[in-house]
Motif scaffolding. Sequence first.
Motif, PDB file in Angstrom:
ATOM      1  N   ALA A  93       0.829  -1.200   0.000  1.00 20.27           N
ATOM      2  CA  ALA A  93       0.000   0.000   0.000  1.00 20.27           C
ATOM      3  C   ALA A  93       0.867   1.254   0.000  1.00 20.27           C
ATOM      4  O   ALA A  93       0.578   2.233  -0.706  1.00 20.27           O
ATOM      5  CB  ALA A  93      -0.936  -0.008   1.212  1.00 20.27           C
ATOM      6  N   THR A  94       1.937   1.250   0.802  1.00 17.47           N
ATOM      7  CA  THR A  94       2.823   2.412   0.856  1.00 17.47           C
ATOM      8  C   THR A  94       3.538   2.614  -0.473  1.00 17.47           C
ATOM      9  O   THR A  94       3.719   3.748  -0.930  1.00 17.47           O
ATOM     10  CB  THR A  94       3.860   2.233   1.985  1.00 17.47           C
ATOM     11  N   GLU A  95       3.936   1.523  -1.105  1.00 17.95           N
ATOM     12  CA  GLU A  95       4.596   1.636  -2.397  1.00 17.95           C
ATOM     13  C   GLU A  95       3.661   2.265  -3.424  1.00 17.95           C
ATOM     14  O   GLU A  95       4.066   3.101  -4.231  1.00 17.95           O
ATOM     15  CB  GLU A  95       5.047   0.245  -2.866  1.00 17.95           C
ATOM     16  N   TRP A  96       2.379   1.848  -3.396  1.00 11.67           N
ATOM     17  CA  TRP A  96       1.389   2.426  -4.316  1.00 11.67           C
ATOM     18  C   TRP A  96       1.244   3.932  -4.078  1.00 11.67           C
ATOM     19  O   TRP A  96       1.196   4.720  -5.009  1.00 11.67           O
ATOM     20  CB  TRP A  96       0.052   1.715  -4.120  1.00 11.67           C
ATOM     21  N   GLN A  97       1.177   4.319  -2.796  1.00  6.89           N
ATOM     22  CA  GLN A  97       1.014   5.735  -2.448  1.00  6.89           C
ATOM     23  C   GLN A  97       2.241   6.536  -2.853  1.00  6.89           C
ATOM     24  O   GLN A  97       2.130   7.625  -3.442  1.00  6.89           O
ATOM     25  CB  GLN A  97       0.766   5.871  -0.942  1.00  6.89           C
ATOM     26  N   LEU A  98       3.431   6.044  -2.545  1.00  6.58           N
ATOM     27  CA  LEU A  98       4.655   6.786  -2.836  1.00  6.58           C
ATOM     28  C   LEU A  98       4.882   6.924  -4.338  1.00  6.58           C
ATOM     29  O   LEU A  98       5.421   7.935  -4.797  1.00  6.58           O
ATOM     30  CB  LEU A  98       5.854   6.101  -2.188  1.00  6.58           C
ATOM     31  N   GLU A  99       4.491   5.935  -5.097  1.00  7.01           N
ATOM     32  CA  GLU A  99       4.631   6.033  -6.547  1.00  7.01           C
ATOM     33  C   GLU A  99       3.800   7.191  -7.090  1.00  7.01           C
ATOM     34  O   GLU A  99       4.245   7.949  -7.952  1.00  7.01           O
ATOM     35  CB  GLU A  99       4.200   4.724  -7.202  1.00  7.01           C
ATOM     36  N   LEU A 100       2.580   7.338  -6.561  1.00  4.85           N
ATOM     37  CA  LEU A 100       1.733   8.453  -6.986  1.00  4.85           C
ATOM     38  C   LEU A 100       2.306   9.783  -6.503  1.00  4.85           C
ATOM     39  O   LEU A 100       2.274  10.786  -7.231  1.00  4.85           O
ATOM     40  CB  LEU A 100       0.318   8.260  -6.458  1.00  4.85           C
ATOM     41  N   GLU A 101       2.838   9.818  -5.294  1.00  3.03           N
ATOM     42  CA  GLU A 101       3.430  11.057  -4.787  1.00  3.03           C
ATOM     43  C   GLU A 101       4.616  11.490  -5.646  1.00  3.03           C
ATOM     44  O   GLU A 101       4.797  12.682  -5.913  1.00  3.03           O
ATOM     45  CB  GLU A 101       3.861  10.868  -3.329  1.00  3.03           C
TER      46      GLU A 101
ATOM     47  N   MET B  90       5.019  10.811  -8.804  1.00  4.95           N
ATOM     48  CA  MET B  90       4.463  11.288 -10.065  1.00  4.95           C
ATOM     49  C   MET B  90       4.006  12.737  -9.951  1.00  4.95           C
ATOM     50  O   MET B  90       4.205  13.551 -10.853  1.00  4.95           O
ATOM     51  CB  MET B  90       3.282  10.399 -10.487  1.00  4.95           C
ATOM     52  N   ILE B  91       3.407  13.074  -8.800  1.00  3.84           N
ATOM     53  CA  ILE B  91       2.952  14.451  -8.582  1.00  3.84           C
ATOM     54  C   ILE B  91       4.137  15.392  -8.444  1.00  3.84           C
ATOM     55  O   ILE B  91       4.119  16.519  -8.968  1.00  3.84           O
ATOM     56  CB  ILE B  91       2.036  14.503  -7.340  1.00  3.84           C
ATOM     57  N   LEU B  92       5.184  14.966  -7.750  1.00  2.00           N
ATOM     58  CA  LEU B  92       6.368  15.807  -7.622  1.00  2.00           C
ATOM     59  C   LEU B  92       7.029  16.076  -8.974  1.00  2.00           C
ATOM     60  O   LEU B  92       7.579  17.154  -9.210  1.00  2.00           O
ATOM     61  CB  LEU B  92       7.369  15.148  -6.682  1.00  2.00           C
ATOM     62  N   ASP B  93       6.953  15.107  -9.859  1.00  5.93           N
ATOM     63  CA  ASP B  93       7.600  15.240 -11.168  1.00  5.93           C
ATOM     64  C   ASP B  93       6.726  15.923 -12.205  1.00  5.93           C
ATOM     65  O   ASP B  93       7.211  16.259 -13.279  1.00  5.93           O
ATOM     66  CB  ASP B  93       8.006  13.853 -11.684  1.00  5.93           C
ATOM     67  N   SER B  94       5.447  16.122 -11.910  1.00  8.99           N
ATOM     68  CA  SER B  94       4.529  16.702 -12.891  1.00  8.99           C
ATOM     69  C   SER B  94       3.868  17.945 -12.318  1.00  8.99           C
ATOM     70  O   SER B  94       2.956  17.840 -11.485  1.00  8.99           O
ATOM     71  CB  SER B  94       3.462  15.677 -13.290  1.00  8.99           C
TER      72      SER B  94
END
Length: 731
Positions: A619-627, A629-633
Motif C-alpha cells: 500500500a505504501t509503495e502504491w502511495q509513494l509512486e503516486l506522490e 508522479m505528482i512531484l515530477d509533474s
Amino acid sequence: MAEESLLLNFVADEPSSSVNRVNSGGRWKDRMKEKKNQKRKAASSTSAKDHSPAATNSRKVQSRENVPASNESKRRKTAASPVSKQHSVAKPVKHDNTFVSSLFTGDSKEHLSSTTNAHDTEDENQSMFDTQNQDAPSNAPLSTTTFAGVQLDSQLASHLEEKMNITAPTNIQNSCLPALLNGEDKDAFIEAETGSGKTLAYLLPIIQRLVRLPPTKRSRTSGLFAVIVAPTRELCQQIYNVANNLTNNRLAHWIVSCNVIGGEKKKSEKSRIRKGVNILIGTPGRLADHIENTEVLDLSQVRWVVLDEGDRLMDMGFEETITKILSYLDSQNSLYPLGDSMPSRKVNVLCSATIKDTVKRLSQSALKDAMYLRSSSSSADENEDQKIRKSSAPAQLLQRYCVIPPKLRLVSLAAVLRSNLINNQKIIVFLSCADSVNFHFEAFRRKKAEIEVEQEEREDESKKTTSSTGNEEAVDTAYRLNEKAKVYRLHGSLSQQTRTKTLSQFCSEKDSSPRILLCTDVASRGLDLPNIDLVVQYDAPFSTDDYLHRIGRTARAGHNGAAIMFLLPKEVEYIDLLRANIKVNITEQPNGPSSILNSGFSVRGGPPAKSELEWQDRATEWQLELERMILDSPELKEVAKKAFSSYVRAYATHLSSERSIFNMRDLHLGHIAKSFALREAPGKMSNNNNKQKGTVAGARLKKKKDNSPAAIAAKMQQKAMEHYSIEHNIG
C-alpha cells in the motif's frame, strides 16, 4: 591561525560534539530532546574523542525518537529510485525538503486491526459484498400481478415485455397505474424508494391516454399535452429516452417528445418545438426560458404537469422558478374537449423518494385535493404520521461503513476498487466536488514512469484532434488499478456533450470490461444506471437524503447491490444521524481498513499478504509512486492542490444541523493533503504569505463580521447554492 583558534574554541566548549552533534534537520522538539541527551552523555563520558572536522561531518545521527541508530531503514526518495521492499515502510523519509510521513503510524495505526490475517480478510470481504443472503427485494416486479391487472393496454404491455424486457409492474406501479387511469383526474403525490420504477408509473398512464385520442388528433401538431420537469440534465435525458422507448411502436409512433436542457443549443430546441411536440421534458431554468422567449410554444392544451424528484428541485433553489412555471401554465390553460381519454382539467403530479418540509410546501402550492400514492408494500403504514415516517433504502441492499484515518483514505479507495474490479464489476464512486473527481481520474489512469512518454505522445495527438470540438477526455484505462478496467468521470463542470457521451459509454452493454464512474452528486438522483454492483461514498453526503439517493444507484428493480461509505474518525456520529432520519440497515466493516487494504493489495495475480507488514509495504509503495508522479509533474500537482482546496471548501457546505459532525476545525490538513498524494498542505507548498487570499490558512485569519444564527444560516445556504450551481449548471 584563525581557523585553528576557532577549532580550539569549538573543542573546548563541546568536547564530545563529534560523536553527539545535534542534527540540523527534523523537528525542533526532537532536536532539543537530543541535545539534552547529549549533554547528559557528555557529563558522564571520560573516553577520548576524535574532533577532526572531517570525522564530524561524516557522522549521521538519528533525529527522531524510536528510530534505530543504523541508517538502513531510512531511505532517500527520488523520482528514479524504486521502492525497496527490504526496508521498513513505517519510517518518515525526506525528499526535496519535505518529510514523507508514513501511512501506518500515529492515528492511522490506532484504526488498524491487529488480528487480521490473509484468510480472515478474504472471508470478510467475501461477506461484505455477498448480497445473496439479504432480505427479499422491496422494489422488484411483482410475481402476483401483471400489467393487464393494472388496466394497461395489452399492446403496450406486449411492447414492454418484448422490447424493454419488463414483464410485471413494481409495487409503486401497481398503486399508480389504476389511480391515474381511472378517469378521476385528481392531482397525485407519488412517494417511493429509489429504483422502484416511478418514471414508468407516470409515463405509462400519459402514453396510454394519448394513444386513445381520436384518429384526427393523433399527430405531433395536435398540441403539447404533457410537461415534465426534472432537476438535472442527466435525469431529463433519461426520461426522454424512456419516453422514446415507450412510443417506439405502431400504436404510439406519432407521439413526439422533446428534451430542453442547459448546455444544448436553444436554436435547435426551438426548431423542434416549432415542428410540434406532444411531451416536453426539461430542467426548470431552460424550461422557464422557453416559456418566456419562445413564441411558438403553445401551452394552452397541457393536461399533465409532472414534477420529478421534488425534494431535489427544492434543495437546488428552484422553488421560485417552479412557482413561476406553474402560474404561467395556469394562466395559459384553455382546454377544449379532446375525447373521453383525456383529462378534463390540468393534472399535477409530484414525485419524490423522500418527504421533507420543503416537499410538503411544494405539494401544498402545486397540488389540489391530491391522491397520496405509495407502494402497496407500505400499506400497513398508511395510518403512520407523515411527520415521523422515514424514507427507506431497498431491503436487498447491503450497506457498510468504514472508519478510515485521512492518511489512509486514498489507498483504501484504491484497495476497494482493486479487490472488486477483478470480478468485472461496475462501480460508482461519489466524491464531494468536481476538482476531486478530476484528481482521482488522473491518479487512477496515469501510467507508470516507463511508458509515460508514450502516453504524452498519445495525449498530444488527442489534443490536436479534439481541440476544434472542445471535448474533454472523460474515459481512460485505469492503469493503476486494473489494466482491464476503464475509469470514467462525470461532474457539472464538463460540457453537456461530454456528460451525455460518458453516461452512454458507461451504461453500454456492448462493453463487458469492469468499469468505475467517478462522479459528484450530479449522478445521485433518478438516474437508472443498469447493473451497478457497488456504490462507494468516498466523501460523506451533504444530507441524509443524499445518502439515500446515492445508494439508490444500485439494488434497482429487484437486483442485488452493495454500498460502502468512508468516514473520518470524528465523523462516526453521522451513522446515528442516518438511523434517526431514514430507515437504513448499515453496519461497520469488520476489521476496518485492515481488511480492505489486505484484500486490495493481495490481488492482481499475486498471493495474499503473508503478514501485516507485507500489505502495508504494498500500500505504501502504491502511495509513494503516486506522490513521486505528482512531484515530477507540475500539471498533476496543480490538479491535486485544486482538489485539496475544493474538498476543504465543500466540507463547509454541510447542513448546519450536521456541523458538529463535519467541523472544519477538526480536519488535520496535513493528513488530508496526504489523501491527495501531497506531502504538505497546499498553503505550505505554495510558499505564499498565510494572509494571502485564497489559501486555507488565510481563510482562517479572516474576521467574522456577523456571528448571529441568521447570518450563519444565510452564509451556509449561499455556500450550498454555489456548490449546487457548479455541479448542476443552474440557470
